[in-house]
Enzyme design. Structure first.
Site, PDB file in Angstrom:
ATOM      1  N   GLU A 131     137.069  -4.782  62.528  1.00 53.54           N
ATOM      2  CA  GLU A 131     135.664  -4.996  62.170  1.00 53.54           C
ATOM      3  C   GLU A 131     134.983  -3.704  61.698  1.00 53.54           C
ATOM      4  OE1 GLU A 131     133.673  -7.389  65.160  1.00 53.54           O
ATOM      5  OE2 GLU A 131     134.971  -9.095  64.719  1.00 53.54           O
ATOM      6  N   GLU A 141     141.670 -12.835  64.227  1.00 54.49           N
ATOM      7  CA  GLU A 141     140.949 -12.941  65.505  1.00 54.49           C
ATOM      8  C   GLU A 141     140.016 -14.136  65.509  1.00 54.49           C
ATOM      9  OE1 GLU A 141     139.185  -9.309  67.183  1.00 54.49           O
ATOM     10  OE2 GLU A 141     137.555 -10.550  67.956  1.00 54.49           O
TER      11      GLU A 141
END
EC number: 3.2.1.45
Length: 536
Positions: free
Chosen positions: A274, A379
């Site tokens: 991220e 994810e």
């Protein structure tokens, strides 16, 4: 769980020894059939007041599946899970030469070929490892078997965080000595050596299929960062190609070296977990900010060539590892530069903002622009949004969210799908910033028990039946419908069709394989089915 039987006529009582033997034999056959139909060991159900049940496992009992075998030619296997409590229950059927029922027709199109699948799995976080290791050895063994063995759902992917993340109980990196630009003090702590690595080895020993590992970093050591902290708004100091960026690239190689010393080798690394998170002031846990331009230049000048010139040159590099909302823009920026593009094997995506980002406009458009760069879902978890309860034991809807996401991803060229924590506690942790979420397996240490949630089985409807190398093929519907469906051909030549019914209505349907005929079935309300048959 109460099981109802269809009404039947009373059988006359058998007479004499032959009759008793016949009755006993029939009873044994019926018991065996029931065993075959419900896997090796059936679910031990428990309701916690949500929409469905969990399956309870402990040191002495856990539901399991039989090793997968292909049905006889001309027949099919049907594995069923339902909101009412069925869990991957097996039944057999026969293809018909002619179609007798009306309604929805799904036609397999084996010549219409799409992406090849990498696989399915979850993450061995510190939190997952702590929970799994808190169980007795017997219960721990059954948990890992549930995920990785032929008696379970046969995961073939494990994600490994590089050092700490929010699902850790302390903050650390592998190189916390300030200004150690040669990484002379780089070392793996107990979290890796005593928790994650032994469990990964145990999982690999159980697996019949090859298991691929991929790693993701959350933060660099703070002395490499502009803000001097693991969290909050901060990026690497300096600019790509300088000693800060080069040191961070070397950290990847050091990590791969350290795991190789423990005889664990990686399929891939992501450039950063991220990367957009570290661009936000006040971001609560470990992060490292990159804009797409920064990641482009970083890949081109640092980890790309550093990995290529190391003994880990075969380890794949995945870009993004963030919300698909950022596509196709991130891909356009990074892959437009041939120096960066030559090092990028794939694009990893997270699912958290999928509700803001239609698959067609993000995944579909990215595949159209970059058809040779694979897409990989790295994810997902439920319970992370501020309005969601962290853990809902037995929630059918959360399982549906998983299977709906997997089917959507497969239909838009994604090659694999990775869950987040393999196991958490009933609170949804541990997590050092209390960012509690749900998991397919919840461990209750106080009872030496773990609960397999509907999410676990929804994932299993894909992971067990779609091995690496399977290829998505066309599946044409005769009319608009509310089912989620996907078809694949396995490397052994057999066909797999997954059908998810999210609605309250039963849907009669027929699946046509041009080579075999018609498979007539019903998709009950709130159910998921996997169909498997031999085509050769």
């Amino acid at each position: 769980m109460e099981l109802s039987s269809p009404s039947r006529e009373e059988c006359p009582r058998p007479q004499g020894r032959v009759g008793i033997m016949a009755a006993s034999l029939m009873g044994l056959l019926l018991l065996q059939a029931a065993s075959w139909a419900s896997g090796a060991r059936p679910c031990s159900p428990k309701s916690f007041g949500y929409s469905s049940v969990v399956c309870v496992c402990n040191a002495t009992y856990c539901d399991s599946l039989d090793p997968l075998t292909l049905p006889d030619p001309g027949t099919f296997s049907r594995f069923e899970s339902t909101r009412s409590g069925r869990r991957m229950e097996l039944s057999l059927g026969t293809f018909q030469a002619n179609r007798t029922s009306k309604g929805l027709l799904l036609t397999l199109q084996p010549d219409q070929k799409f992406q090849k699948v990498k696989g399915f799995g979850g993450a061995m976080t510190d939190a997952a490892a702590l929970n799994i290791l808190a169980l007795s050895p017997q219960a721990r063994n059954l948990l890992l078997k549930s995920y990785f063995s032929e008696e379970g759902i046969e995961y073939n992917i494990i994600r490994v965080p590089m050092a700490s993340c929010d699902f850790s109980i302390r903050i650390y990196t592998y190189a916390d000595t300030p200004d150690d630009f040669q990484l002379l003090n780089f070392s793996l702590p107990e979290e890796d050596v005593k928790l994650k690595i032994p469990l990964i080895h145990q999982a690999l020993k159980m697996a019949q299929r090859p298991v691929s590992l991929f790693a993701s970093p959350w933060t660099s050591p703070t002395w490499l960062k502009t803000n001097g902290a693991v969290n909050g708004k901060g990026t690497l100091k300096g600019h790509p190609g300088d000693r800060y960026h080069q040191t961070w690239a070397k950290y990847f190689v050091k990590f791969l070296d350290a795991y190789a010393e423990h005889n664990l080798h990686f399929w891939a690394v992501t450039a950063e977990n991220e990367p957009s998170a570290g661009l936000f002031t006040g971001y609560p846990f470990q992060c490292l900010g990159f804009t797409p331009e920064h990641q482009r230049d970083f890949i081109a000048r640092d980890p790309g060539p550093t990995l290529a010139n190391s003994t880990h040159r075969n380890v794949r590099l995945l870009m993004l590892d963030d919300q698909r909302l950022l596509l196709p823009h991130w891909a356009q920026v990074v892959l437009a530069d041939p120096e960066a593009a030559k090092y990028v094997h794939g694009i990893a995506v997270h699912w958290y903002l999928d509700f803001l980002a239609p698959a067609k406009a993000t995944l579909g458009e990215t595949h159209r622009l970059f058809p040779n760069t694979m897409l990989f879902a790295s994810e997902a978890c439920v319970g992370s949004k501020f309005w969601e309860q962290s853990v809902r034991l037995g929630s059918w809807d959360r399982g549906v969210q998983y299977s709906h996401s997997i089917i959507t991803n497969l239909l838009y060229h994604v090659v694999g799908w990775t869950d987040w924590n393999l196991a958490l506690n009933p609170e949804g942790g541990p997590n050092w910033v209390r960012n509690f979420v749900d998991s397919p397996i919840i461990v209750d240490i106080s009872k030496d028990t773990f609960y397999k949630q509907p999410m676990f089985y929804h994932l299993g409807h894909f992971s067990k039946f779609i091995p690496e190398g399977s290829q998505r093929v066309g599946l044409a519907a005769s009319e608009k419908n509310n089912l989620d469906t996907v078809a694949l051909l396995r490397p052994d030549g057999s066909a797999v069709v997954v059908v998810l019914n999210r609605s309250s209505k039963d849907v009669p349907l027929t699946i046509k394989d041009p080579a075999l005929g018609f498979l007539e079935t019903i998709s009950p309300s709130y159910s998921i089915h996997t169909y498997l048959w031999h085509r050769k």
